[in-house]
Design a protein around this motif. Sequence first.
Motif, PDB file in Angstrom:
ATOM      1  N   ASP A  35      -3.579  -1.233  -0.964  1.00 43.72           N
ATOM      2  CA  ASP A  35      -2.606  -1.224   0.140  1.00 43.72           C
ATOM      3  C   ASP A  35      -3.071  -0.319   1.275  1.00 43.72           C
ATOM      4  O   ASP A  35      -3.019  -0.697   2.441  1.00 43.72           O
ATOM      5  CB  ASP A  35      -1.235  -0.758  -0.346  1.00 43.72           C
ATOM      6  CG  ASP A  35      -0.537  -1.764  -1.241  1.00 43.72           C
ATOM      7  OD1 ASP A  35      -1.006  -2.921  -1.314  1.00 43.72           O
ATOM      8  OD2 ASP A  35       0.458  -1.385  -1.879  1.00 43.72           O
ATOM      9  N   GLU A  36      -3.558   0.877   0.927  1.00 44.09           N
ATOM     10  CA  GLU A  36      -4.020   1.816   1.946  1.00 44.09           C
ATOM     11  C   GLU A  36      -5.223   1.255   2.704  1.00 44.09           C
ATOM     12  O   GLU A  36      -5.294   1.372   3.930  1.00 44.09           O
ATOM     13  CB  GLU A  36      -4.382   3.154   1.294  1.00 44.09           C
ATOM     14  CG  GLU A  36      -3.192   3.931   0.798  1.00 44.09           C
ATOM     15  CD  GLU A  36      -3.590   5.135  -0.048  1.00 44.09           C
ATOM     16  OE1 GLU A  36      -4.784   5.498  -0.080  1.00 44.09           O
ATOM     17  OE2 GLU A  36      -2.698   5.723  -0.681  1.00 44.09           O
ATOM     18  N   ARG A  39      -4.083  -1.571   5.015  1.00 42.11           N
ATOM     19  CA  ARG A  39      -3.333  -1.007   6.141  1.00 42.11           C
ATOM     20  C   ARG A  39      -4.301  -0.396   7.158  1.00 42.11           C
ATOM     21  O   ARG A  39      -4.163  -0.588   8.366  1.00 42.11           O
ATOM     22  CB  ARG A  39      -2.357   0.056   5.629  1.00 42.11           C
ATOM     23  CG  ARG A  39      -1.273   0.422   6.596  1.00 42.11           C
ATOM     24  CD  ARG A  39      -0.211   1.316   5.964  1.00 42.11           C
ATOM     25  NE  ARG A  39       0.580   0.548   5.005  1.00 42.11           N
ATOM     26  CZ  ARG A  39       0.641   0.793   3.691  1.00 42.11           C
ATOM     27  NH1 ARG A  39      -0.014   1.801   3.162  1.00 42.11           N
ATOM     28  NH2 ARG A  39       1.375   0.046   2.902  1.00 42.11           N
ATOM     29  N   TYR A  42      -6.156  -3.181   9.019  1.00 37.86           N
ATOM     30  CA  TYR A  42      -5.227  -3.843   9.943  1.00 37.86           C
ATOM     31  C   TYR A  42      -4.995  -2.983  11.183  1.00 37.86           C
ATOM     32  O   TYR A  42      -5.024  -3.477  12.305  1.00 37.86           O
ATOM     33  CB  TYR A  42      -3.902  -4.136   9.233  1.00 37.86           C
ATOM     34  CG  TYR A  42      -2.879  -4.802  10.109  1.00 37.86           C
ATOM     35  CD1 TYR A  42      -3.013  -6.131  10.478  1.00 37.86           C
ATOM     36  CD2 TYR A  42      -1.777  -4.095  10.574  1.00 37.86           C
ATOM     37  CE1 TYR A  42      -2.069  -6.747  11.293  1.00 37.86           C
ATOM     38  CE2 TYR A  42      -0.835  -4.692  11.383  1.00 37.86           C
ATOM     39  CZ  TYR A  42      -0.990  -6.022  11.738  1.00 37.86           C
ATOM     40  OH  TYR A  42      -0.052  -6.615  12.543  1.00 37.86           O
ATOM     41  N   GLU A  43      -4.789  -1.685  10.979  1.00 35.77           N
ATOM     42  CA  GLU A  43      -4.552  -0.790  12.110  1.00 35.77           C
ATOM     43  C   GLU A  43      -5.776  -0.717  13.012  1.00 35.77           C
ATOM     44  O   GLU A  43      -5.659  -0.679  14.235  1.00 35.77           O
ATOM     45  CB  GLU A  43      -4.159   0.605  11.608  1.00 35.77           C
ATOM     46  CG  GLU A  43      -2.759   0.646  11.042  1.00 35.77           C
ATOM     47  CD  GLU A  43      -2.403   1.978  10.401  1.00 35.77           C
ATOM     48  OE1 GLU A  43      -3.264   2.890  10.361  1.00 35.77           O
ATOM     49  OE2 GLU A  43      -1.264   2.094   9.934  1.00 35.77           O
TER      50      GLU A  43
END
Length: 68
Positions: A35-36, A39, A42-43
């Motif tokens: 997940d990290e 994320r 994506y950022e």
Amino acid sequence: MAQSTEPKASPQEATAKGGDNTKGKSRKELQQQIDENLRRVYEEALVQEVPDRFAMLLDQLRQKGTGK
């Protein structure tokens, strides 16, 4: 550098052979790490600028859509 021609084992095969590469991490910890990472990627993608060529194509599409 020579590459191996031997096919890679699936995660299930690797685990069955004792090659579990989770290094003692629980399933929950692995999910959190995934997940990290997702994320963060994506950022990073959000802050990248749109290439000039894409911007020009989008402008052309907008003009055609408004009938100009």
